[in-house]
Design a protein around this motif. Structure first.
Motif, PDB file in Angstrom:
ATOM      1  N   ILE A 106      -1.992   8.288   2.549  1.00 41.31           N
ATOM      2  CA  ILE A 106      -1.614   7.815   3.878  1.00 41.31           C
ATOM      3  C   ILE A 106      -1.159   6.373   3.730  1.00 41.31           C
ATOM      4  O   ILE A 106      -1.866   5.544   3.155  1.00 41.31           O
ATOM      5  N   SER A 107       0.035   6.060   4.234  1.00 44.06           N
ATOM      6  CA  SER A 107       0.574   4.709   4.140  1.00 44.06           C
ATOM      7  C   SER A 107       0.943   4.187   5.515  1.00 44.06           C
ATOM      8  O   SER A 107       1.463   4.929   6.354  1.00 44.06           O
ATOM      9  N   SER A 108       0.656   2.909   5.718  1.00 46.48           N
ATOM     10  CA  SER A 108       1.071   2.213   6.930  1.00 46.48           C
ATOM     11  C   SER A 108       2.067   1.140   6.519  1.00 46.48           C
ATOM     12  O   SER A 108       1.733   0.257   5.722  1.00 46.48           O
ATOM     13  N   ALA A 109       3.304   1.235   7.025  1.00 47.24           N
ATOM     14  CA  ALA A 109       4.367   0.316   6.611  1.00 47.24           C
ATOM     15  C   ALA A 109       4.918  -0.428   7.816  1.00 47.24           C
ATOM     16  O   ALA A 109       5.130   0.156   8.880  1.00 47.24           O
ATOM     17  N   ARG A 110       5.138  -1.721   7.626  1.00 46.94           N
ATOM     18  CA  ARG A 110       5.770  -2.546   8.663  1.00 46.94           C
ATOM     19  C   ARG A 110       6.951  -3.258   8.027  1.00 46.94           C
ATOM     20  O   ARG A 110       6.798  -4.028   7.078  1.00 46.94           O
ATOM     21  N   SER A 111       8.157  -3.013   8.554  1.00 54.73           N
ATOM     22  CA  SER A 111       9.384  -3.629   8.067  1.00 54.73           C
ATOM     23  C   SER A 111      10.048  -4.351   9.230  1.00 54.73           C
ATOM     24  O   SER A 111      10.497  -3.716  10.190  1.00 54.73           O
ATOM     25  N   GLY A 112      10.089  -5.687   9.165  1.00 52.57           N
ATOM     26  CA  GLY A 112      10.568  -6.441  10.310  1.00 52.57           C
ATOM     27  C   GLY A 112       9.611  -6.226  11.472  1.00 52.57           C
ATOM     28  O   GLY A 112       8.429  -6.541  11.396  1.00 52.57           O
ATOM     29  N   LEU A 138       9.718   9.529  -0.784  1.00 52.01           N
ATOM     30  CA  LEU A 138      10.101   9.032   0.535  1.00 52.01           C
ATOM     31  C   LEU A 138       9.464   7.670   0.717  1.00 52.01           C
ATOM     32  O   LEU A 138       8.251   7.516   0.590  1.00 52.01           O
ATOM     33  N   ASN A 139      10.268   6.654   0.998  1.00 53.14           N
ATOM     34  CA  ASN A 139       9.728   5.300   1.099  1.00 53.14           C
ATOM     35  C   ASN A 139      10.564   4.470   2.050  1.00 53.14           C
ATOM     36  O   ASN A 139      11.640   4.882   2.493  1.00 53.14           O
ATOM     37  N   SER A 140      10.077   3.293   2.370  1.00 53.81           N
ATOM     38  CA  SER A 140      10.847   2.333   3.155  1.00 53.81           C
ATOM     39  C   SER A 140      11.517   1.386   2.176  1.00 53.81           C
ATOM     40  O   SER A 140      10.847   0.705   1.408  1.00 53.81           O
ATOM     41  N   THR A 141      12.841   1.375   2.156  1.00 56.22           N
ATOM     42  CA  THR A 141      13.563   0.534   1.208  1.00 56.22           C
ATOM     43  C   THR A 141      13.358  -0.927   1.572  1.00 56.22           C
ATOM     44  O   THR A 141      13.718  -1.366   2.665  1.00 56.22           O
ATOM     45  N   SER A 142      12.794  -1.670   0.670  1.00 54.12           N
ATOM     46  CA  SER A 142      12.318  -3.016   0.960  1.00 54.12           C
ATOM     47  C   SER A 142      13.441  -3.946   1.406  1.00 54.12           C
ATOM     48  O   SER A 142      14.436  -4.125   0.704  1.00 54.12           O
ATOM     49  N   GLY A 143      13.257  -4.534   2.588  1.00 49.58           N
ATOM     50  CA  GLY A 143      14.145  -5.573   3.062  1.00 49.58           C
ATOM     51  C   GLY A 143      15.394  -5.101   3.747  1.00 49.58           C
ATOM     52  O   GLY A 143      16.055  -5.859   4.452  1.00 49.58           O
ATOM     53  N   ILE A 144      15.758  -3.835   3.564  1.00 50.12           N
ATOM     54  CA  ILE A 144      17.066  -3.368   4.013  1.00 50.12           C
ATOM     55  C   ILE A 144      16.980  -2.544   5.277  1.00 50.12           C
ATOM     56  O   ILE A 144      17.761  -2.710   6.205  1.00 50.12           O
ATOM     57  N   SER A 145      15.993  -1.667   5.336  1.00 50.34           N
ATOM     58  CA  SER A 145      15.922  -0.742   6.452  1.00 50.34           C
ATOM     59  C   SER A 145      14.473  -0.420   6.780  1.00 50.34           C
ATOM     60  O   SER A 145      13.633  -0.278   5.892  1.00 50.34           O
ATOM     61  N   ASN A 186       8.333  -7.244   4.708  1.00 51.75           N
ATOM     62  CA  ASN A 186       7.628  -5.984   4.925  1.00 51.75           C
ATOM     63  C   ASN A 186       6.295  -5.974   4.195  1.00 51.75           C
ATOM     64  O   ASN A 186       6.075  -6.728   3.247  1.00 51.75           O
ATOM     65  N   ILE A 187       5.404  -5.105   4.666  1.00 50.27           N
ATOM     66  CA  ILE A 187       4.093  -4.938   4.058  1.00 50.27           C
ATOM     67  C   ILE A 187       3.695  -3.469   4.170  1.00 50.27           C
ATOM     68  O   ILE A 187       3.941  -2.827   5.189  1.00 50.27           O
ATOM     69  N   THR A 188       3.111  -2.942   3.097  1.00 51.94           N
ATOM     70  CA  THR A 188       2.695  -1.545   3.068  1.00 51.94           C
ATOM     71  C   THR A 188       1.271  -1.438   2.540  1.00 51.94           C
ATOM     72  O   THR A 188       0.943  -2.021   1.503  1.00 51.94           O
ATOM     73  N   ASN A 189       0.428  -0.696   3.242  1.00 54.28           N
ATOM     74  CA  ASN A 189      -0.928  -0.381   2.801  1.00 54.28           C
ATOM     75  C   ASN A 189      -1.016   1.116   2.571  1.00 54.28           C
ATOM     76  O   ASN A 189      -0.607   1.906   3.432  1.00 54.28           O
ATOM     77  N   THR A 190      -1.548   1.511   1.419  1.00 53.49           N
ATOM     78  CA  THR A 190      -1.628   2.929   1.068  1.00 53.49           C
ATOM     79  C   THR A 190      -3.035   3.280   0.602  1.00 53.49           C
ATOM     80  O   THR A 190      -3.612   2.590  -0.237  1.00 53.49           O
ATOM     81  N   LEU A 191      -3.563   4.367   1.144  1.00 55.30           N
ATOM     82  CA  LEU A 191      -4.852   4.905   0.738  1.00 55.30           C
ATOM     83  C   LEU A 191      -4.632   6.314   0.208  1.00 55.30           C
ATOM     84  O   LEU A 191      -4.001   7.136   0.871  1.00 55.30           O
ATOM     85  N   GLY A 192      -5.127   6.584  -1.003  1.00 55.78           N
ATOM     86  CA  GLY A 192      -4.924   7.892  -1.626  1.00 55.78           C
ATOM     87  C   GLY A 192      -6.231   8.530  -2.055  1.00 55.78           C
ATOM     88  O   GLY A 192      -7.182   7.851  -2.443  1.00 55.78           O
ATOM     89  N   LEU A 193      -6.274   9.848  -1.988  1.00 58.04           N
ATOM     90  CA  LEU A 193      -7.427  10.626  -2.425  1.00 58.04           C
ATOM     91  C   LEU A 193      -6.920  11.819  -3.215  1.00 58.04           C
ATOM     92  O   LEU A 193      -6.013  12.528  -2.771  1.00 58.04           O
ATOM     93  N   GLY A 194      -7.478  12.017  -4.399  1.00 56.04           N
ATOM     94  CA  GLY A 194      -7.020  13.119  -5.232  1.00 56.04           C
ATOM     95  C   GLY A 194      -8.133  13.706  -6.064  1.00 56.04           C
ATOM     96  O   GLY A 194      -9.250  13.175  -6.107  1.00 56.04           O
ATOM     97  N   GLY A 195      -7.810  14.796  -6.726  1.00 57.14           N
ATOM     98  CA  GLY A 195      -8.782  15.451  -7.583  1.00 57.14           C
ATOM     99  C   GLY A 195      -8.089  16.127  -8.744  1.00 57.14           C
ATOM    100  O   GLY A 195      -6.910  16.494  -8.654  1.00 57.14           O
ATOM    101  N   GLY A 196      -8.818  16.276  -9.849  1.00 54.26           N
ATOM    102  CA  GLY A 196      -8.286  16.953 -11.018  1.00 54.26           C
ATOM    103  C   GLY A 196      -9.276  17.967 -11.548  1.00 54.26           C
ATOM    104  O   GLY A 196     -10.484  17.716 -11.587  1.00 54.26           O
TER     105      GLY A 196
END
Length: 395
Positions: A222-228, A294-301, A198-208
């Motif tokens: 925003i995350s783009s995830a590919r598992s299998g 909330l995430n994609s459990t690596s390798g399993i699902s 699997n591979i995940t790319n995440t882009l985040g924007l925040g402020g304080g």
């Protein structure tokens, strides 16, 4: 095969980028005193009650010999910290389990260069990070800051390669308001066909926004995830506050919502949040926390999983030469739909570290891990480990 080639090319390209940054931004020679190289050699004896992380335990004794190459540099434009760790693990009875494990990390701080580039930016910050590991067991450590662990789940022993890279920058817009942006890429490859690369790319924007005592912050990712062969997009938003309860006690809490849009099926939403209470004293540091993600459990699902993690950490400095630590965590992982993942696990460990000489240290640690699972892919298992290590550093 293509994914493996892509993985190697991505890692090679990242290291090339790192080298270019060092060559372009650094005007002083590494031969000067602001560069430090500290190699070390370690010898460990380990008792492992469950070598293969399986429901039927196979115990063994492990002799481990390793070397750690650590380096740091502080120049007019950059700060650099990095290390590479290589271990040979020899099993007394399970000779087929003998394995070389290795890992490394790089942290490059470009704050000074970034502040000069943006004149008047004040506290502007820019960092580049990289970490990788090759191991039969991903960490179940509750301190999930480096992206190299697995949210409290252990799978059966197989060769795993994981790489996590990221870029973070922070820019003060006003004296009170700060803008933060980050990007990360995490890649995991498994030798066993039972598990999904699997591979995940995440882009985040925040402020304080800083108040008199508190810090109010928000972040969108925003995350783009590919598992299998399964693709999903994750969207998340959260609002939080950091509040000092006293001079030594601080509270960090946030809450929000996550949405996953899978390539097939309906969109799913779940609440997310994090609460962390920490206390710092002269000789002791204590922290307790809870996180829901909330995430994609690596390798399993490939379907999204809700991970609830409760953690407790205590570190102590007893004297100039002796320190100790205790860590405990409890995790639940459950598929947001269906029953691909349904696990509970807890982990407790303790360690003692003693400095014999400035160049020689020893440590003793014990850990217990217990996992309950409702599915066959993830084994119900228990694992105890006892480790005695001696480390010699070249100064």
């Amino acid at each position: 095969m293509l994914r493996a080639v892509y993985s190697i090319c991505s890692i090679f390209a990242f290291f090339v980028l790192v080298l270019i940054l060092i060559l372009v931004l650094t005007v002083e020679s590494f031969a000067k005193p602001n560069f430090q190289f500290t190699p070390s050699v370690s010898v460990s004896e380990v008792y492992d009650s469950n070598v293969y992380s399986a429901s039927s335990s196979t115990e063994d004794y492990v002799s481990r010999i390793g070397t750690n190459l650590a380096a740091s540099y502080s120049g007019p434009n950059i700060e650099f910290n990095g290390g590479y760790l290589l271990n040979f693990n020899s099993y007394a009875s399970q000779h087929k389990a003998n394995v070389f494990t290795h890992g490394g990390n790089i942290n490059i701080g470009l704050d000074r260069w970034f502040q000069r580039l943006l004149i008047g930016s004040g506290g502007g910050r820019l960092t580049v990070t990289e970490g990788f590991t090759f191991t039969p067991d991903l960490s179940d450590n509750s301190q999930r800051g480096n992206g190299l662990d697995n949210y409290g789940i252990k799978i059966k022993r197989n060769n795993i390669f994981r790489n996590s890279a990221g870029v973070n920058f922070s820019l003060p817009i006003t004296q009170r308001f700060n803008l933060d942006t980050n990007y990360s890429n995490t890649l995991t490859n498994y030798s066993s066909p039972l598990y999904k690369d699997n591979i995940t790319n995440t882009l985040g924007l925040g402020g304080g926004y800083s108040l008199k005592k508190d810090l109010l912050y928000s972040n969108i990712s925003i995350s783009s995830a590919r598992s299998g062969q399964e693709d999903s997009n994750y969207y998340s938003i959260a609002l939080g506050v950091k509040h000092p309860l006293s001079q030594s006690i601080s509270l960090d809490a946030n809450t929000g919502v996550s949405l996953v849009a899978a390539e097939t099926g309906k969109n799913q939403t779940a609440t997310r949040g994090n609460v962390n209470l920490s206390k710092r004293m002269e000789w002791h540091t204590f922290s307790a926390g809870y996180s829901r993600s909330l995430n994609s459990t690596s390798g399993i699902s490939g379907t999204p999983v809700i991970a609830d993690v409760y953690s407790l950490n205590l570190s102590n400095i007893h004297s100039q030469f002796l320190s100790s630590g205790i860590e405990a965590s409890y995790s639940t992982n459950k598929s947001i739909k269906g029953s691909d993942v349904d696990t509970q696990s807890y982990h407790i460990s303790g360690n003692l570290n003693y400095t014999i000489r400035k160049w020689l240290t020893c440590s003793f640690s014990m850990s217990h891990f217990n996992q309950l699972s409702q599915i066959a892919t993830i084994s119900e298992m228990k694992r105890n480990q006892i480790t005695l290590s001696i480390v010699s550093r070249w100064l």
